[in-house]
Design a protein around this motif. Structure first.
Motif: not given
Length: 146
Positions: A113-137
């Protein structure tokens, strides 16, 4: 308490070990309280960050304790933002369906339920991924008077 127009809380770098989750919670809590956020909102923020970091440890780094998690905090009088960066396996949150909470409860499931909880508890959730480099939440909580 007067909060400056923009404040760079601080930055924390930890290895991807579950025992570092308490270090992360303490770091986030101290910064959130310093920003003047009420404890009820601080608890929501800590839980969302805990879920994000647990997902990084389990999925991005596949429980390898050698991965790095970088957490930075920015806030002003309106918004508290946590940026979490990892260098592990990429993830695509849009592929995760919304959970059927009644079925989840009936089947006594644990986890997932991690993603569901994050979206429920926070006002904004953004995820960015640059494969092979980094992920950012990016997790944001509005803290201004409403």
């Amino acid at each position: 308490m007067t909060i400056p127009n923009k404040n760079r809380g601080s930055e924390l770098r930890v290895k991807s070990k579950t025992e570092n989750l308490s270090v992360i919670r303490d770091f986030v809590s101290a910064n959130a309280l310093n920003a003047g956020i009420p404890m009820t909102k601080v608890e929501d923020i800590m839980l969302a960050v805990d879920e994000a970091c647990t997902n990084i440890i389990k999925h991005a780094y596949k429980l390898s304790p050698e991965g790095e998690i970088k957490i930075s905090i920015d806030y002003d009088k309106e918004k508290f933002t946590i940026t979490i960066i990892d260098y592990g396996k990429s993830f695509h949150p849009e592929t995760v369906p919304l959970p059927d909470l009644q079925k989840y409860y009936r089947e006594h499931k644990v986890g997932g339920l991690g993603i569901y909880l994050m979206k429920s508890l926070m006002d904004d959730v953004k995820y960015t991924s640059v494969p092979g480099k980094y992920n950012q939440v990016l997790l944001s909580k509005n803290i201004g008077e409403s």
